[in-house]
Design a protein around this motif. Structure first.
Motif, PDB file in Angstrom:
ATOM      1  N   PRO A   1      -9.501  15.452 -12.208  1.00  0.00           N
ATOM      2  CA  PRO A   1      -8.200  15.381 -12.881  1.00  0.00           C
ATOM      3  C   PRO A   1      -8.305  15.281 -14.398  1.00  0.00           C
ATOM      4  CG  PRO A   1      -8.714  13.292 -11.838  1.00  0.00           C
ATOM      5  CD  PRO A   1      -9.799  14.248 -11.439  1.00  0.00           C
ATOM      6  N   GLY A   2      -7.164  15.473 -15.040  1.00  0.00           N
ATOM      7  CA  GLY A   2      -7.109  15.359 -16.501  1.00  0.00           C
ATOM      8  C   GLY A   2      -8.072  16.331 -17.153  1.00  0.00           C
ATOM      9  N   TYR A   3      -8.856  15.813 -18.089  1.00  0.00           N
ATOM     10  CA  TYR A   3      -9.855  16.634 -18.766  1.00  0.00           C
ATOM     11  C   TYR A   3     -11.213  16.555 -18.079  1.00  0.00           C
ATOM     12  CZ  TYR A   3      -6.461  17.547 -22.363  1.00  0.00           C
ATOM     13  OH  TYR A   3      -5.345  17.975 -23.028  1.00  0.00           O
ATOM     14  N   GLY A   4     -11.217  16.143 -16.827  1.00  0.00           N
ATOM     15  CA  GLY A   4     -12.426  16.122 -16.013  1.00  0.00           C
ATOM     16  C   GLY A   4     -13.062  14.749 -15.926  1.00  0.00           C
ATOM     17  N   LEU A   5     -13.712  14.503 -14.795  1.00  0.00           N
ATOM     18  CA  LEU A   5     -14.468  13.281 -14.596  1.00  0.00           C
ATOM     19  C   LEU A   5     -15.480  13.163 -15.725  1.00  0.00           C
ATOM     20  CD1 LEU A   5     -15.115  10.931 -12.541  1.00  0.00           C
ATOM     21  CD2 LEU A   5     -16.935  12.443 -11.700  1.00  0.00           C
ATOM     22  N   LEU A   6     -15.503  12.018 -16.386  1.00  0.00           N
ATOM     23  CA  LEU A   6     -16.468  11.807 -17.455  1.00  0.00           C
ATOM     24  C   LEU A   6     -17.851  11.634 -16.866  1.00  0.00           C
ATOM     25  CD1 LEU A   6     -14.388   9.423 -19.724  1.00  0.00           C
ATOM     26  CD2 LEU A   6     -14.993  11.802 -20.181  1.00  0.00           C
TER      27      LEU A   6
ATOM     28  N   LEU B   1     -15.717   1.480 -15.289  1.00  0.00           N
ATOM     29  CA  LEU B   1     -16.266   2.805 -15.526  1.00  0.00           C
ATOM     30  C   LEU B   1     -15.090   3.709 -15.852  1.00  0.00           C
ATOM     31  CD1 LEU B   1     -19.010   4.463 -15.168  1.00  0.00           C
ATOM     32  CD2 LEU B   1     -17.987   5.223 -13.027  1.00  0.00           C
ATOM     33  N   THR B   2     -15.088   4.305 -17.032  1.00  0.00           N
ATOM     34  CA  THR B   2     -14.001   5.199 -17.409  1.00  0.00           C
ATOM     35  C   THR B   2     -14.166   6.498 -16.630  1.00  0.00           C
ATOM     36  OG1 THR B   2     -13.964   4.211 -19.604  1.00  0.00           O
ATOM     37  CG2 THR B   2     -12.805   6.309 -19.331  1.00  0.00           C
ATOM     38  N   LEU B   3     -13.157   6.856 -15.838  1.00  0.00           N
ATOM     39  CA  LEU B   3     -13.240   8.039 -14.982  1.00  0.00           C
ATOM     40  C   LEU B   3     -12.837   9.313 -15.692  1.00  0.00           C
ATOM     41  CD1 LEU B   3     -11.790   6.536 -11.698  1.00  0.00           C
ATOM     42  CD2 LEU B   3     -14.181   7.091 -12.192  1.00  0.00           C
TER      43      LEU B   3
ATOM     44  N   GLY C   1      -4.434   9.286 -25.336  1.00  0.00           N
ATOM     45  CA  GLY C   1      -4.952   7.930 -25.205  1.00  0.00           C
ATOM     46  C   GLY C   1      -4.911   7.371 -23.801  1.00  0.00           C
ATOM     47  N   ILE C   2      -4.445   8.148 -22.835  1.00  0.00           N
ATOM     48  CA  ILE C   2      -4.289   7.694 -21.448  1.00  0.00           C
ATOM     49  C   ILE C   2      -5.597   7.951 -20.686  1.00  0.00           C
ATOM     50  CG2 ILE C   2      -2.984   8.022 -19.308  1.00  0.00           C
ATOM     51  CD1 ILE C   2      -0.647   8.999 -21.155  1.00  0.00           C
ATOM     52  N   SER C   3      -6.006   6.972 -19.870  1.00  0.00           N
ATOM     53  CA  SER C   3      -7.227   7.147 -19.082  1.00  0.00           C
ATOM     54  C   SER C   3      -7.097   6.467 -17.727  1.00  0.00           C
ATOM     55  CB  SER C   3      -8.438   6.572 -19.835  1.00  0.00           C
ATOM     56  OG  SER C   3      -8.289   5.179 -20.040  1.00  0.00           O
ATOM     57  N   SER C   4      -8.004   6.858 -16.827  1.00  0.00           N
ATOM     58  CA  SER C   4      -8.159   6.204 -15.531  1.00  0.00           C
ATOM     59  C   SER C   4      -9.513   5.530 -15.542  1.00  0.00           C
ATOM     60  CB  SER C   4      -8.106   7.221 -14.388  1.00  0.00           C
ATOM     61  OG  SER C   4      -6.808   7.737 -14.234  1.00  0.00           O
ATOM     62  N   GLU C   5      -9.557   4.318 -15.005  1.00  0.00           N
ATOM     63  CA  GLU C   5     -10.788   3.535 -15.004  1.00  0.00           C
ATOM     64  C   GLU C   5     -11.015   2.956 -13.613  1.00  0.00           C
ATOM     65  OE1 GLU C   5      -9.978   0.647 -18.038  1.00  0.00           O
ATOM     66  OE2 GLU C   5     -10.060   2.148 -19.621  1.00  0.00           O
ATOM     67  N   LEU C   6     -12.279   2.734 -13.284  1.00  0.00           N
ATOM     68  CA  LEU C   6     -12.657   2.150 -11.999  1.00  0.00           C
ATOM     69  C   LEU C   6     -13.231   0.767 -12.245  1.00  0.00           C
ATOM     70  CD1 LEU C   6     -13.289   2.271  -8.943  1.00  0.00           C
ATOM     71  CD2 LEU C   6     -15.443   3.392  -9.557  1.00  0.00           C
ATOM     72  N   ASN C   7     -12.619  -0.255 -11.648  1.00  0.00           N
ATOM     73  CA  ASN C   7     -13.146  -1.610 -11.717  1.00  0.00           C
ATOM     74  C   ASN C   7     -14.266  -1.690 -10.684  1.00  0.00           C
ATOM     75  OD1 ASN C   7     -13.717  -4.339 -11.327  1.00  0.00           O
ATOM     76  ND2 ASN C   7     -11.608  -4.961 -11.712  1.00  0.00           N
ATOM     77  N   LEU C   8     -15.493  -1.757 -11.164  1.00  0.00           N
ATOM     78  CA  LEU C   8     -16.628  -1.747 -10.247  1.00  0.00           C
ATOM     79  C   LEU C   8     -16.762  -3.044  -9.457  1.00  0.00           C
ATOM     80  CD1 LEU C   8     -19.113   0.151 -12.522  1.00  0.00           C
ATOM     81  CD2 LEU C   8     -18.069   0.994 -10.422  1.00  0.00           C
TER      82      LEU C   8
ATOM     83  N   ASP D   1      -2.374   3.204 -20.421  1.00  0.00           N
ATOM     84  CA  ASP D   1      -1.383   4.028 -21.115  1.00  0.00           C
ATOM     85  C   ASP D   1      -0.828   3.230 -22.291  1.00  0.00           C
ATOM     86  OD1 ASP D   1       0.692   5.620 -22.015  1.00  0.00           O
ATOM     87  OD2 ASP D   1       1.838   5.549 -20.145  1.00  0.00           O
ATOM     88  N   PRO D   2      -1.324   3.501 -23.500  1.00  0.00           N
ATOM     89  CA  PRO D   2      -0.901   2.732 -24.668  1.00  0.00           C
ATOM     90  C   PRO D   2       0.409   3.199 -25.292  1.00  0.00           C
ATOM     91  CG  PRO D   2      -2.491   4.362 -25.342  1.00  0.00           C
ATOM     92  CD  PRO D   2      -2.364   4.473 -23.835  1.00  0.00           C
ATOM     93  N   ASN D   3       0.986   4.244 -24.768  1.00  0.00           N
ATOM     94  CA  ASN D   3       2.090   4.898 -25.480  1.00  0.00           C
ATOM     95  C   ASN D   3       3.424   4.156 -25.479  1.00  0.00           C
ATOM     96  OD1 ASN D   3       0.600   7.281 -26.408  1.00  0.00           O
ATOM     97  ND2 ASN D   3       0.295   7.564 -24.238  1.00  0.00           N
ATOM     98  N   PRO D   4       3.945   3.681 -24.339  1.00  0.00           N
ATOM     99  CA  PRO D   4       5.263   3.065 -24.435  1.00  0.00           C
ATOM    100  C   PRO D   4       5.255   1.555 -24.652  1.00  0.00           C
ATOM    101  CG  PRO D   4       4.720   3.354 -22.143  1.00  0.00           C
ATOM    102  CD  PRO D   4       3.571   3.935 -22.948  1.00  0.00           C
ATOM    103  N   ALA D   5       4.094   0.924 -24.523  1.00  0.00           N
ATOM    104  CA  ALA D   5       4.063  -0.539 -24.484  1.00  0.00           C
ATOM    105  C   ALA D   5       4.349  -1.171 -25.846  1.00  0.00           C
ATOM    106  CB  ALA D   5       2.708  -1.011 -23.987  1.00  0.00           C
ATOM    107  N   PRO D   6       5.253  -2.134 -25.871  1.00  0.00           N
ATOM    108  CA  PRO D   6       5.482  -2.883 -27.103  1.00  0.00           C
ATOM    109  C   PRO D   6       4.349  -3.880 -27.330  1.00  0.00           C
ATOM    110  CG  PRO D   6       6.906  -3.710 -25.363  1.00  0.00           C
ATOM    111  CD  PRO D   6       6.165  -2.533 -24.806  1.00  0.00           C
ATOM    112  N   ASP D   7       4.268  -4.437 -28.525  1.00  0.00           N
ATOM    113  CA  ASP D   7       3.253  -5.448 -28.820  1.00  0.00           C
ATOM    114  C   ASP D   7       3.306  -6.563 -27.792  1.00  0.00           C
ATOM    115  OD1 ASP D   7       2.354  -4.098 -31.035  1.00  0.00           O
ATOM    116  OD2 ASP D   7       3.536  -5.264 -32.468  1.00  0.00           O
ATOM    117  N   GLY D   8       2.122  -7.023 -27.387  1.00  0.00           N
ATOM    118  CA  GLY D   8       2.044  -8.129 -26.447  1.00  0.00           C
ATOM    119  C   GLY D   8       2.062  -7.731 -24.988  1.00  0.00           C
ATOM    120  N   VAL D   9       2.264  -6.444 -24.689  1.00  0.00           N
ATOM    121  CA  VAL D   9       2.274  -5.969 -23.302  1.00  0.00           C
ATOM    122  C   VAL D   9       0.950  -5.259 -23.035  1.00  0.00           C
ATOM    123  CG1 VAL D   9       3.331  -4.350 -21.679  1.00  0.00           C
ATOM    124  CG2 VAL D   9       4.773  -5.758 -23.149  1.00  0.00           C
ATOM    125  N   SER D  10       0.312  -5.617 -21.929  1.00  0.00           N
ATOM    126  CA  SER D  10      -0.952  -4.980 -21.570  1.00  0.00           C
ATOM    127  C   SER D  10      -0.727  -3.513 -21.239  1.00  0.00           C
ATOM    128  CB  SER D  10      -1.577  -5.684 -20.363  1.00  0.00           C
ATOM    129  OG  SER D  10      -2.745  -4.984 -19.964  1.00  0.00           O
TER     130      SER D  10
END
Length: 181
Positions: free
Chosen positions: A63-68, A90-92, A98-105, A114-123
């Motif tokens: 997906p996206g720009y390919g598995l890293l 592990l960043t997938l 700036g959007i990514s998918s990650e795997l919690n090992l 997804d950093p785009n819509p979040a206001p300050d203080g929101v994860s």
């Protein structure tokens, strides 16, 4: 699931965001790159992911720009999959903007960033409620969407979008038949 991913790759267009005629040939990761990733993580990679790296390609499909990739593998934006391993993630893939998918090992769960819509203080990081097998299954089926941080209209809490919210967004953008216009 391994065979289904291989069939999707063999069908062509194996990176969603890249034109098929510009795709590089896939080259499996050397075993030393997988061992290095597992040593950095302090645990083995999930068996499906390990097998895909060793038998299919050192990233560059999915997906996206390919598995890293791992060491000397597929990169986007100068980043490989090892970038987040210090924190156990592990960043997938990179989806762009700036959007990514990650795997919690540690627990095997996929997380979105997804950093785009979040206001300050929101994860900007949130659980996607799926494993690596689920993630690749959805990609094979064409139902995997980039992580999307939304504000719940009822509670006001920030969270990852549901499948129903994705479907609604796609229908609004492209119409009921999925075609723009």
């Amino acid at each position: 699931m391994f065979d289904a991913v291989v069939r999707r790759i063999a069908a062509g267009g194996y990176i969603d965001e890249v034109a098929a005629d510009s795709l590089a040939p896939l080259r499996p990761a050397p075993p030393a790159a997988v061992v290095e990733a597992e040593e950095l993580a302090g645990r083995p990679l999930p068996s499906l992911l390990r097998r895909l790296y060793l038998e299919v390609g050192n990233g560059g499909f999915g997906p996206g720009y390919g598995l890293l990739g791992l060491r000397d593998g597929h990169r986007t934006g100068g980043t490989d999959a090892l970038a987040g391993l210090k924190g156990g993630y592990l960043t997938l893939c990179d989806w762009g903007c700036g959007i990514s998918s990650e795997l919690n090992l540690a627990d095997g769960q996929i997380w979105g960033y997804d950093p785009n819509p979040a206001p300050d203080g929101v994860s900007c990081t949130f659980p996607q409620h799926m494993t690596i097998v689920d993630w690749f299954s959805k990609w094979v089926e064409g139902t995997l969407y980039q992580p999307w941080l939304v504000q719940d209209p009822t509670t006001g809490e920030w969270r990852g979008a549901t499948d129903a919210e994705y479907a609604e967004m796609i229908e609004e953008a492209f119409g009921p038949d999925g075609l723009a216009g």
